[in-house]
Design an enzyme around this catalytic site. Structure first.
Site, mmCIF file in Angstrom:
data_model
loop_
_atom_site.group_PDB
_atom_site.id
_atom_site.type_symbol
_atom_site.label_atom_id
_atom_site.label_comp_id
_atom_site.label_asym_id
_atom_site.label_seq_id
_atom_site.Cartn_x
_atom_site.Cartn_y
_atom_site.Cartn_z
ATOM 1 N N CYS A 88 -42.787 12.258 -24.504
ATOM 2 C CA CYS A 88 -42.407 11.411 -25.628
ATOM 3 C C CYS A 88 -41.108 10.654 -25.370
ATOM 4 O O CYS A 88 -40.770 9.735 -26.104
ATOM 5 C CB CYS A 88 -42.249 12.282 -26.871
ATOM 6 S SG CYS A 88 -43.445 13.615 -26.935
ATOM 7 N N CYS A 212 -46.767 13.134 -40.057
ATOM 8 C CA CYS A 212 -47.036 13.104 -38.619
ATOM 9 C C CYS A 212 -47.061 11.664 -38.117
ATOM 10 O O CYS A 212 -47.671 10.798 -38.750
ATOM 11 C CB CYS A 212 -48.395 13.735 -38.313
ATOM 12 S SG CYS A 212 -48.656 15.355 -39.070
ATOM 13 N N SER A 213 -46.451 11.419 -36.962
ATOM 14 C CA SER A 213 -46.582 10.096 -36.353
ATOM 15 C C SER A 213 -47.978 9.987 -35.743
ATOM 16 O O SER A 213 -48.680 10.972 -35.580
ATOM 17 C CB SER A 213 -45.504 9.876 -35.297
ATOM 18 O OG SER A 213 -45.552 10.869 -34.302
ATOM 19 N N HIS A 338 -46.222 5.883 -32.494
ATOM 20 C CA HIS A 338 -45.507 6.538 -31.387
ATOM 21 C C HIS A 338 -46.280 6.375 -30.087
ATOM 22 O O HIS A 338 -46.888 7.327 -29.589
ATOM 23 C CB HIS A 338 -45.300 8.006 -31.743
ATOM 24 C CG HIS A 338 -44.541 8.813 -30.734
ATOM 25 N ND1 HIS A 338 -43.664 8.259 -29.815
ATOM 26 C CD2 HIS A 338 -44.517 10.153 -30.500
ATOM 27 C CE1 HIS A 338 -43.156 9.223 -29.065
ATOM 28 N NE2 HIS A 338 -43.658 10.381 -29.448
#
Lengths: 394, 181
Positions: A88, A212-213, A338
């Protein structure tokens, strides 16, 4: 240690979202957008390219993506060409590597680009890729992907500090609202009032969909330059003044406390010390809100509030324009989506535009001078932090 | 060449559930370790679960013991350090002379959640399933694992669970926890 000063001198992102486009097409799109956004940039200026890409092998069945990205973007790097992978945080990793190369004199002008294609016909395939970010034969084999892990962080935070679902929703509402001023965001023009967020389906209890992304396709790129080249491209550079990073575990068994993110405390302390400022000097922060609970724990670990008070920090609006500092004005990972490799670079683009004061007023930090960017990766087992200062002298 | 293409096609659906591998064929090689080998071949494509024999890992003893119903790990005698996951070298003193020890069968739930949507390949049919972190009794280890035995919304923090080794469906073994119903 005196090193050559380095600044971000421009950048751009593609539209983030569920995009009918491939990995290579995203790289072309962000290349075209970058050259439009930085009109003085010539392809031959770019001596190095760093490509943040978390999992193209799984998401796009493609390895060796650094030369692929260079070709798509019309670049012929002659000093350093490499991919950076840190799940990430792959995007920030590309910026940090470009910074290090320029500071060391191995590059003068470099591009850091992040590209991720995550939406596939099979969502299970995409979830499998995400599961490999964990210690795969142990955590992954147990089905412990990111949502249940961060859900356990939320469960413990609720138990230890009384954090509520409403406080989680306050983070999500803020970041989605900011995303409504960002046409590049996945959830641009989508409204998420708190009452609606609290009724969305549960993904991993206690986390709901709005906590939540998302799986996101997108790319972002920035140009970095050494001090003697900066003014060629911009009058409002974002100088890199400090970096910090820390990792103390990988397997979930070795996480220690789920609610005390020691790695972020160390990484941010080091980055702020190198910039010779304190957390109180920050005007804005782009922090890694992969889940609402992440942003709450990050407020605490950064020292913006006391341990356990992150939920109140969110609910009291202290991360809004007009609050203590503006947190995630771009819309965060929750609002923007994301795309793993692009996220850290999209955050840097926001910092550059905030310093140039070219973002819509609803999310503009007032006359900002200092900004912090944070990415966690995996199960919060790595924390990466950068501190930027606006314009002025090198 | 042709047969390779054919076997590839036959194996393709196996991409999804490791619990439903393709029609079994005779194992091409005799088992390298002493244990009886599954008649099913290892997966054509890698999945979440490890390859467990001593041809593939120096931790095959962990899986051999799991097959006997015992959860074990490595311990560094020099540092008196219990590792998780089991290792081949101590992260503290870097000795490769490690001992195997059995772990307690009981533990208490430290935290838990569940996968209600968004399961990876091979786990879609299991949804919803609970995942937790469990403090093993009497040792400083907190293990992640699936929790079976009751629905996720009936679990609670502090609940006693037991280690349960299980066959994942193709002869390989893994562990999970089981709560009393």
């Amino acid at each position: 240690m005196t090193v050559r000063s380095v600044a971000v001198v421009g950048g751009e992102t593609t539209r983030f979202g569920v995009r009918p486009t491939t990995w290579s097409e995203l790289a072309q799109e962000v290349g075209a957008a970058l050259f439009r956004a930085v009109p003085e940039l010539r392809a031959e200026d770019v001596d190095s390219l760093f490509v943040g890409a978390a999992e193209p092998e799984r998401f796009a069945f493609q390895s060796h993506v650094a030369p692929l990205a260079a070709e798509q973007m019309g670049l012929r790097p002659r000093n350093i060409l490499q991919r950076t992978e840190l799940a990430c945080a792959s995007g920030q990793s590309a910026i940090r590597s470009a910074y290090a190369a320029i500071a060391a004199g191995l590059s003068d002008v470099a591009v850091a680009v992040g590209v991720e294609k995550m939406n596939l016909p099979s969502m299970a395939e995409a979830n499998t890729a995400m599961g490999c970010v964990m210690d795969r034969p142990w955590d992954g084999a147990s089905g412990a992907t990111a949502p249940p892990f961060f859900a356990m962080v939320a469960q413990r935070h609720m138990l230890e500090y009384g954090t509520t679902e409403e406080q989680l929703a306050a983070v999500s509402e803020k970041n989605h609202r900011f995303a409504n001023s960002n046409p590049k965001a996945q959830f641009y023009e989508k409204s998420f009032p708190r009452e609606k967020l609290l009724r969305l389906p549960i993904v991993a209890p206690p986390l709901r969909l709005g906590d939540c992304s998302s799986m996101t396709d997108g790319a972002a790129a920035v140009v970095l330059a050494g001090e003697e080249f900066v003014r060629r491209y911009t009058d409002s550079p974002a100088w890199i003044r400090g970096t910090g990073q820390y990792s103390d575990f990988h397997n979930l068994a070795n996480a220690g406390s789920l609610t005390d993110w020691v790695g972020l405390k160390i990484a941010s302390r080091d980055a702020l010390a190198r910039a010779k400022i304190t957390i109180r000097d920050l005007d804005l922060a782009e922090v890694h809100d992969c889940f609402t609970i992440s942003e709450i724990v990050e407020y605490e670990a950064l020292g913006l509030c006391a341990e356990g008070k992150g939920g109140a920090f969110a609910a009291d609006g202290r991360g809004e324009v007009g609050g203590d500092l503006v947190v995630n004005p771009r819309g965060g990972l929750l609002g923007c989506g994301h795309p793993l490799g692009a996220t850290g670079i999209g955050q840097a683009v926001e910092v550059f535009q905030q310093f140039a004061q070219t973002v819509p007023q609803v999310r503009q930090a007032p006359d900002p001078e200092w900004a912090l960017v944070h990415n966690l990766s995996g199960s919060a087992n790595v924390h990466s932090v950068m501190v930027y200062q606006r314009g002025g002298a090198s | 060449m042709t047969s390779q293409v054919d076997s590839r096609r036959r194996s393709a659906p196996e991409l999804a559930p490791p619990s439903a591998p393709p029609a079994s064929e005779a194992a091409p090689n005799p088992p390298a370790s002493g244990r009886p080998r599954s008649e099913k071949p290892p997966p054509f494509l890698l999945d979440f679960f490890p390859l467990e024999t001593d041809r593939e890992t120096r931790l095959s003893r962990f899986y051999d013991r799991l097959r006997e119903g015992r959860l074990s790990t490595t311990r560094c005698p020099k540092d008196d350090l219990l590792h998780w996951p089991p290792r081949t070298a101590c992260p503290k003193c870097h000795t490769e002379e490690l001992a195997w020890v059995d772990l307690p069968e009981r533990g208490r739930v430290y935290a838990f959640s569940a996968v209600l949507v968004g399961a990876p390949l091979g786990m879609e049919a299991d949804v919803p399933f609970a995942v937790g972190l469990v403090d093993l009794e009497g040792v400083p280890l907190r293990l992640v694992g699936r929790i079976e035995g009751k629905p996720w919304n009936a679990l609670r923090i502090g609940e006693v669970v037991h280690i349960e080794p299980y066959d994942i469906g193709d002869g390989r073994f893994f562990y999970r926890f089981r709560a009393a119903e």
